[in-house]
Design an enzyme around this catalytic site. Structure first.
Site, PDB file in Angstrom:
ATOM      1  N   GLY A 177       0.834  -1.194   0.000  1.00  8.15           N
ATOM      2  CA  GLY A 177       0.000   0.000   0.000  1.00  8.15           C
ATOM      3  C   GLY A 177       0.868   1.242   0.000  1.00  8.15           C
ATOM      4  N   ASP A 204       9.903  -6.946   0.415  1.00  7.69           N
ATOM      5  CA  ASP A 204      10.057  -6.686   1.850  1.00  7.69           C
ATOM      6  C   ASP A 204      11.440  -6.081   1.995  1.00  7.69           C
ATOM      7  OD1 ASP A 204       8.597  -6.788   4.337  1.00  7.69           O
ATOM      8  OD2 ASP A 204      10.250  -7.993   5.073  1.00  7.69           O
TER       9      ASP A 204
END
Length: 200
Positions: free
Chosen positions: A9, A69
């Protein structure tokens, strides 16, 4: 495979991925456009969390997904904040909150001991049950400044000093950053392997 869901997001990451993928005939779509719920990052490593996020996006969209990540590892803090970089100052923390938390943790630490690195792990999954996800990694070495400098980029960029360019990551143009950053390195590796796989 003309559309890939980006499992984040984070608007800064979405912007970077779209720039990096602009050379390929692939559309990067944010998972928010499909109302994908945020994955619970229960992993203990960048790789584990990236797989969790990519699988979650695949499950809810039925499309291939890529997850990143990433975070910053500070040697004087035994590698922290690491996988907790985006929430170092607590759940819902802003970039400014996280930067201030990091600077407080490093108060009194000499400049030569403020070495750090950004890590990025990218995971691409063709579907939620993909047994062989594509995993790529990039690392960017630097140091932590005592005060934020520059207003470009996002995350910890204003306090990440880049010796090779003699400025902070937040003082680099998007093109300069992509050329040397952890995410840029991981993306180039990914694009090379992705293109190879597409033509098999």
């Amino acid at each position: 495979m003309n559309q890939i869901v980006l499992a984040t997001g984070n608007q800064g990451k979405l912007r970077e991925f779209r720039q990096l993928f602009s050379a390929l005939s692939v559309q990067i779509v944010a998972q928010s456009e499909f109302a994908v719920p945020v994955a619970d990052e229960t992993g203990l490593s960048f790789v584990e969390n990236a797989i969790i996020k990519a699988r979650n996006a695949c499950q809810f969209t039925g499309l291939p997904a890529i997850a990143d990540d990433s975070g910053i590892e500070v040697d004087a803090l035994q590698g922290r904040p690491g996988i907790y970089s985006s929430r170092y100052a607590g759940k819902g923390a802003t970039d400014a909150d996280n930067i201030q938390a990091l600077l407080r943790a490093l108060e009194g630490i000499e400049a030569h001991e403020r070495t750090a690195r950004f890590q990025c792990v990218l995971v691409f999954m063709r579907h939620a049950n993909d047994p062989t996800p594509l995993i790529c990694q990039g690392t960017w070495q630097g140091e932590i400044l005592e005060t934020p400098t520059g207003d470009a980029g996002f995350g910890y960029d204003p306090v990440f000093w880049v010796p090779e360019t003699d400025c902070s990551a937040a003082q680099l143009s998007a093109e300069q950053k992509h050329a040397i950053s952890h995410r840029g390195k991981a993306m180039r590796q990914f694009i090379e392997e992705f293109q190879y796989a597409r033509h098999q």
